[in-house]
Design an enzyme around this catalytic site. Structure first.
Site, mmCIF file in Angstrom:
data_model
loop_
_atom_site.group_PDB
_atom_site.id
_atom_site.type_symbol
_atom_site.label_atom_id
_atom_site.label_comp_id
_atom_site.label_asym_id
_atom_site.label_seq_id
_atom_site.Cartn_x
_atom_site.Cartn_y
_atom_site.Cartn_z
ATOM 1 N N SER A 51 0.867 -1.169 0.000
ATOM 2 C CA SER A 51 0.000 0.000 0.000
ATOM 3 C C SER A 51 0.906 1.222 0.000
ATOM 4 O O SER A 51 2.100 1.126 0.299
ATOM 5 C CB SER A 51 -0.899 0.000 1.245
ATOM 6 O OG SER A 51 -1.579 1.227 1.379
ATOM 7 N N ARG A 52 0.359 2.375 -0.320
ATOM 8 C CA ARG A 52 1.166 3.592 -0.258
ATOM 9 C C ARG A 52 1.446 3.987 1.193
ATOM 10 O O ARG A 52 2.279 4.833 1.473
ATOM 11 C CB ARG A 52 0.451 4.733 -0.976
ATOM 12 C CG ARG A 52 -0.885 5.113 -0.361
ATOM 13 C CD ARG A 52 -1.539 6.238 -1.118
ATOM 14 N NE ARG A 52 -2.842 6.581 -0.555
ATOM 15 C CZ ARG A 52 -3.600 7.572 -0.992
ATOM 16 N NH1 ARG A 52 -3.172 8.313 -2.000
ATOM 17 N NH2 ARG A 52 -4.771 7.824 -0.442
ATOM 18 N N LEU A 82 -5.236 -2.144 -8.609
ATOM 19 C CA LEU A 82 -5.271 -0.694 -8.492
ATOM 20 C C LEU A 82 -6.391 -0.130 -9.361
ATOM 21 O O LEU A 82 -6.946 -0.844 -10.207
ATOM 22 C CB LEU A 82 -3.918 -0.118 -8.929
ATOM 23 C CG LEU A 82 -2.714 -0.465 -8.048
ATOM 24 C CD1 LEU A 82 -1.416 -0.109 -8.754
ATOM 25 C CD2 LEU A 82 -2.814 0.270 -6.713
ATOM 26 N N HIS A 100 -3.409 0.963 -14.053
ATOM 27 C CA HIS A 100 -3.053 -0.391 -14.484
ATOM 28 C C HIS A 100 -1.820 -0.408 -15.373
ATOM 29 O O HIS A 100 -0.900 -1.211 -15.175
ATOM 30 C CB HIS A 100 -4.225 -1.038 -15.227
ATOM 31 C CG HIS A 100 -5.333 -1.447 -14.329
ATOM 32 N ND1 HIS A 100 -6.468 -2.086 -14.783
ATOM 33 C CD2 HIS A 100 -5.499 -1.313 -12.990
ATOM 34 C CE1 HIS A 100 -7.272 -2.330 -13.768
ATOM 35 N NE2 HIS A 100 -6.718 -1.868 -12.673
ATOM 36 N N LYS A 147 -9.302 -6.292 -14.712
ATOM 37 C CA LYS A 147 -9.973 -5.690 -15.857
ATOM 38 C C LYS A 147 -10.469 -4.289 -15.467
ATOM 39 O O LYS A 147 -10.705 -4.023 -14.282
ATOM 40 C CB LYS A 147 -11.116 -6.577 -16.335
ATOM 41 C CG LYS A 147 -12.214 -6.836 -15.275
ATOM 42 C CD LYS A 147 -13.184 -5.674 -15.128
ATOM 43 C CE LYS A 147 -13.879 -5.651 -13.826
ATOM 44 N NZ LYS A 147 -14.555 -4.352 -13.570
ATOM 45 N N ARG A 151 -14.967 4.219 -8.951
ATOM 46 C CA ARG A 151 -15.677 3.995 -10.214
ATOM 47 C C ARG A 151 -16.240 5.297 -10.795
ATOM 48 O O ARG A 151 -16.527 5.367 -11.989
ATOM 49 C CB ARG A 151 -16.805 2.981 -10.019
ATOM 50 C CG ARG A 151 -16.326 1.574 -9.656
ATOM 51 C CD ARG A 151 -17.502 0.723 -9.217
ATOM 52 N NE ARG A 151 -17.128 -0.645 -8.897
ATOM 53 C CZ ARG A 151 -16.654 -1.038 -7.721
ATOM 54 N NH1 ARG A 151 -16.466 -0.148 -6.750
ATOM 55 N NH2 ARG A 151 -16.347 -2.299 -7.504
ATOM 56 N N ASP A 193 -16.073 -0.040 -15.681
ATOM 57 C CA ASP A 193 -16.264 -0.970 -14.571
ATOM 58 C C ASP A 193 -17.052 -2.202 -14.997
ATOM 59 O O ASP A 193 -16.779 -3.317 -14.565
ATOM 60 C CB ASP A 193 -16.988 -0.270 -13.418
ATOM 61 C CG ASP A 193 -17.150 -1.176 -12.219
ATOM 62 O OD1 ASP A 193 -16.132 -1.637 -11.686
ATOM 63 O OD2 ASP A 193 -18.300 -1.443 -11.823
#
Length: 395
Positions: free
Chosen positions: A62-63, A100, A105, A123, A193, A205
């Protein structure tokens, strides 16, 4: 509805882990890392890996290190990293799952591939077709496996429907119609989204509607967008709340062009203004000359599905398939999720075995090309990656 399906998958996989003995891990098990602490991770990889003797989850990134550590503790993952780069720098990790946001991506798939990792990539594979080409060219150059995680395509039920359509028993395909909806209010406006900067939108999405259409027509390129309209998000007019399109494909399954409609809606209005349309699970109808084949809940068939075949006289027969099928044969279990079947194929591919089924790079690029064309036809324009919008950097 998509979130509800994922939550249902979490529950079913949790129950399965309690009723089925997890196998002893192989000494040469594939060591995987996860980029992000996204909600989808347990269903998409963590729980499927528990029942696969050839996979171990080595670490999660994670960041924020504390977030990664908390997540790792929750799911008994041995290593946590405070940046995505740190995970990619770990030589013990052989492959990564990237969950992510869409717009990230391409950047992180490329970084992972160049770091020598194989990639299972959520996806849609990228923000647009240009990025998709970059991803797979990098995979080719680095001699690494990279696959778009269209998990539903690995399930036996999908293979049965494909076999029925391709057999020609019901004549040529004439038209198709696919839909996927989420009840209004199910996705808070803070959800990624809805975020244009992260390549959000209904068609992005719910790209499953286009994926299922192309899959059952044997992955053709999109000939033409006949019509496409989007309802913009009330918060950001660049993001589609819903998209409806009529498309034309040339397919080996028909001597004439096939007309296909797709409908993706992240805020589906309630029935009679009060009843959420919970019954509208992702579905596709394939109309042939002699019958119509309807696949209900093609996205998560392991939870529940049915295949209805209705002939021209109105007679309907039903089928359900949770294991076996024309591709897997006796391999697999009825309680395996779509993600578990997908992981089986991914491990086979990475370890040099021929997978039972696969999503080829060309197919994923053509999928993104079709998404771009639909967005352009709506007037919204194709999505952009985060590097193009705001420059590179970790989430």
């Amino acid at each position: 509805m998509a979130m509800a399906l994922q939550l249902s998958t979490f529950v079913t996989q949790y129950l399965a882990s309690g009723t089925h003995t997890n196998p002893t891990k192989s000494t040469n098990a594939l060591r995987m890392g996860i980029l992000s602490t996204a909600m989808i991770n347990p269903a998409a990889l963590i729980h499927p890996a528990e029942t696969h003797g050839g996979v171990v989850i080595h670490g999660v990134a994670s960041r924020d290190l504390s977030s990664a550590e908390s997540y790792a503790k929750k799911y008994s993952i041995p290593h946590a990293y405070g940046s995505y780069s740190a995970l990619l720098s770990d030589p013990a990790i052989e492959a990564v799952y990237i969950s992510l946001p869409n717009g990230m991506h391409c950047e992180w798939a490329v970084r992972a591939l160049e770091a020598g990792k194989h990639v299972l990539l959520e996806k849609p594979v990228a923000a647009n077709a240009d990025e998709a080409r970059v991803v797979f060219e990098t995979a080719r150059r680095c001699e690494r496996v990279c696959v778009e995680a269209f998990h539903w395509r690995f399930h036996p039920a999908a293979h049965v429907v494909d076999a029925i359509v391709a057999s020609g028993r019901y004549g040529e395909v004439r038209k198709t119609s696919a839909r996927m909806t989420t009840p209004s209010g199910s996705l808070p406006m803070s959800d990624i989204r809805w975020n244009y900067e992260l390549a959000g939108g209904a068609l992005m999405d719910m790209t499953y509607v286009l994926s299922s259409t192309r899959y059952f027509l044997h992955q053709p390129q999109l000939d033409e967008v006949l019509e496409a309209t989007s309802v913009p998000s009330p918060e950001d007019s660049r993001v589609d709340q819903s998209t409806t399109a009529t498309l034309r494909f040339s397919s080996s399954l028909s001597s004439t062009p096939i007309t296909s409609t797709i409908y993706a809606d992240m805020a589906r209005s309630n029935s009679f203004w009060v009843i959420p349309r919970l019954w509208e699970l992702p579905s596709i109808s394939i109309e042939c000359e002699e019958a119509t084949i309807y696949f209900y809940n093609f996205m998560m068939p392991h939870l529940y599905h049915y295949i209805a075949i209705t002939d021209k006289a109105g007679n309907t027969s039903y089928q359900k398939h949770y294991c076996f099928g024309p591709k897997w044969g006796v391999r697999g279990e009825s309680w395996w999720s779509t993600y578990r079947y997908q992981l089986e194929a991914f491990v086979d591919k990475v370890q040099g075995r021929e997978p039972v089924c696969w999503v080829d790079p060309e197919d994923s690029v053509q999928q993104m090309e079709a998404i771009d064309k639909v967005y352009e036809a709506t007037g919204l324009g194709k999505r952009k990656g985060t590097q193009e919008l705001v420059g590179s950097g970790e989430e």
